[in-house]
Design an enzyme around this catalytic site. Structure first.
Site, mmCIF file in Angstrom:
data_model
loop_
_atom_site.group_PDB
_atom_site.id
_atom_site.type_symbol
_atom_site.label_atom_id
_atom_site.label_comp_id
_atom_site.label_asym_id
_atom_site.label_seq_id
_atom_site.Cartn_x
_atom_site.Cartn_y
_atom_site.Cartn_z
ATOM 1 N N GLY A 1 -7.234 -4.385 -8.577
ATOM 2 C CA GLY A 1 -7.122 -4.224 -10.021
ATOM 3 C C GLY A 1 -6.371 -2.963 -10.409
ATOM 4 O O GLY A 1 -5.672 -2.359 -9.584
ATOM 5 N N HIS B 1 -0.332 -2.141 -11.793
ATOM 6 C CA HIS B 1 0.811 -1.358 -12.266
ATOM 7 C C HIS B 1 2.100 -2.064 -11.825
ATOM 8 O O HIS B 1 2.046 -3.176 -11.253
ATOM 9 C CB HIS B 1 0.735 0.082 -11.751
ATOM 10 C CG HIS B 1 0.484 0.190 -10.273
ATOM 11 N ND1 HIS B 1 1.370 -0.278 -9.328
ATOM 12 C CD2 HIS B 1 -0.561 0.705 -9.570
ATOM 13 C CE1 HIS B 1 0.900 -0.050 -8.130
ATOM 14 N NE2 HIS B 1 -0.279 0.540 -8.230
ATOM 15 N N VAL C 1 7.367 0.729 -5.049
ATOM 16 C CA VAL C 1 7.942 0.936 -6.390
ATOM 17 C C VAL C 1 7.634 2.378 -6.799
ATOM 18 O O VAL C 1 6.517 2.866 -6.595
ATOM 19 C CB VAL C 1 7.343 -0.058 -7.411
ATOM 20 C CG1 VAL C 1 7.919 0.176 -8.798
ATOM 21 C CG2 VAL C 1 7.625 -1.491 -6.960
ATOM 22 N N SER D 1 -2.691 3.270 -8.010
ATOM 23 C CA SER D 1 -3.771 3.277 -9.013
ATOM 24 C C SER D 1 -4.389 4.667 -9.106
ATOM 25 O O SER D 1 -4.965 5.037 -10.120
ATOM 26 C CB SER D 1 -4.843 2.264 -8.627
ATOM 27 O OG SER D 1 -4.249 1.014 -8.434
ATOM 28 N N GLN E 1 -14.379 -0.547 1.731
ATOM 29 C CA GLN E 1 -13.234 0.227 2.222
ATOM 30 C C GLN E 1 -13.212 1.659 1.690
ATOM 31 O O GLN E 1 -12.265 2.388 1.938
ATOM 32 C CB GLN E 1 -11.921 -0.506 1.947
ATOM 33 C CG GLN E 1 -11.502 -0.582 0.495
ATOM 34 C CD GLN E 1 -10.254 -1.438 0.347
ATOM 35 O OE1 GLN E 1 -10.316 -2.656 0.387
ATOM 36 N NE2 GLN E 1 -9.101 -0.815 0.167
ATOM 37 N N GLY F 1 3.967 -1.719 -9.413
ATOM 38 C CA GLY F 1 4.002 -2.087 -7.990
ATOM 39 C C GLY F 1 3.392 -3.464 -7.791
ATOM 40 O O GLY F 1 3.946 -4.310 -7.074
ATOM 41 N N HIS F 2 2.240 -3.692 -8.426
ATOM 42 C CA HIS F 2 1.615 -5.023 -8.315
ATOM 43 C C HIS F 2 2.494 -6.094 -8.963
ATOM 44 O O HIS F 2 2.612 -7.202 -8.456
ATOM 45 C CB HIS F 2 0.244 -5.023 -9.001
ATOM 46 C CG HIS F 2 -0.753 -4.093 -8.389
ATOM 47 N ND1 HIS F 2 -1.143 -2.925 -8.983
ATOM 48 C CD2 HIS F 2 -1.431 -4.162 -7.217
ATOM 49 C CE1 HIS F 2 -2.035 -2.318 -8.227
ATOM 50 N NE2 HIS F 2 -2.220 -3.037 -7.144
HETATM 51 O O1 PAF Z 1 -4.239 -2.321 -1.080
HETATM 52 C C1 PAF Z 1 -5.254 -2.673 -1.711
HETATM 53 O O2 PAF Z 1 -5.291 -2.708 -2.939
HETATM 54 C C2 PAF Z 1 -6.504 -3.068 -0.929
HETATM 55 O O3 PAF Z 1 -6.628 -2.312 0.227
HETATM 56 C C3 PAF Z 1 -6.581 -4.565 -0.620
HETATM 57 C C4 PAF Z 1 -5.461 -5.002 0.312
HETATM 58 C C5 PAF Z 1 -6.519 -5.368 -1.908
HETATM 59 C C6 PAF Z 1 -7.917 -4.887 0.077
HETATM 60 O O4 PAF Z 1 -9.010 -4.580 -0.732
#
Ligand code: PAF
Length: 281
Positions: free
Chosen positions: A29, A32, A174, A184, A59, A34-35
């Protein structure tokens, strides 16, 4: 029309008759540009695009980082709709880690140096959640940003070792006009830290230029990056690395393709970036 789904069952049902191939864009989420570029590439290559939005607790090695991770689902969904995403999967935690969940996917050597050393357990969390996403979506293609170069390598290793049929596609980083890689985490920078942060890209560019001019000593390139970062008092360098681009083993001589990478703190915000040096015989 973008569908917003929450459960594993809804996702499976929606994908059962979806046009193939399917492209998956996994995200946490706070989307930006990049996404957006990952989604655009996925849209160009697949009639069906699934974007997942899930802030993965496994993570984060510090609970505080997980709590502070920026979130705005309404805005993210709006961006996905504008970019033509077919399905947004935004599950609650118990749809990802179902009751009784007791599996960890742990990738070996490639996950140990650099980010793996700095953030113990981080890549186990990434590999586990991405394995779940690959299993659930069964996409032909999945798109990740090259800014997280080691993450891409870990996920490729995982997908190949577990014979998952999803091809892992790395997309270019990006950047803001001043060179700062989009992340983020940039939202946490104070104005003065934001002004200082482009030193990261300058350090990478300086070392890459030195390499192009013929410098082959990895130590000299590390020193160049370290010296450039030291010009910025707000930058606290965690590591600078010149590593083999396939194994991530630190190099002495750059006589093959190499990855320049670094992690730098600006106050409590930790940023990473990298530059690939492509060896042409
Ligand atoms: O790069 C990320 O945003 C995260 O590490 C991912 C790949 C979505 C896994 O939670």
């Amino acid at each position: 029309m973008t569908q917003i789904l929450r459960t594993r069952a809804e996702l499976r049902a929606a994908l059962a008759n979806a046009p193939r191939p399917v492209g998956l864009v996994p995200t946490m989420g706070w989307l930006h540009a990049g996404h957006r570029s990952l989604i655009r590439q996925a849209r160009g290559e697949n009639p069906t695009v699934v974007a997942s939005i899930f802030v993965n607790p496994r993570q984060f090695n510090r609970a505080e980082d997980f709590t502070k991770y920026p979130r705005n689902e309404d805005r993210d969904v709006q961006i996905c709709a504008t970019e033509g995403v077919t399905i947004v999967w935004a599950p609650p935690v118990e749809e990802v880690y179902v009751p009784g969940f007791d599996t960890t996917v742990s990738v070996g050597a490639i996950s140990r140096p650099l980010e793996g050393a700095a953030r113990p357990g981080h890549f186990d969390g990434v590999a586990t959640v991405v394995a779940i996403l690959f299993g659930l979506v069964g996409a032909e293609h999945a798109y990740f940003g090259q800014k997280d170069a080691q993450q891409v390598m870990v996920i490729r290793r995982m997908a190949s070792d577990l014979a998952l049929p999803t091809e892992v596609i790395a997309c270019p980083t990006v950047r803001e006009p001043d060179g700062l890689a989009l992340s983020s985490r940039n939202v946490h920078l104070t104005p003065s830290e934001r002004a200082a942060a482009p030193v990261i890209h300058r350090a990478l560019l300086e070392a890459a230029a030195q390499w192009r001019m013929g410098e082959r000593s990895a130590e000299v390139l590390r020193e160049t990056m370290g010296r450039m970062l030291a010009t910025e008092p707000k930058a606290l360098t965690e590591y600078v690395s010149v590593a083999d681009s396939l194994t991530l083993a630190e190099l002495e001589h750059v006589d093959r393709s190499a990855l320049l990478s670094l992690a730098v703190r600006f106050g409590p915000t930790r940023l990473i970036d990298n530059e690939l040096l492509e060896w042409r015989a």
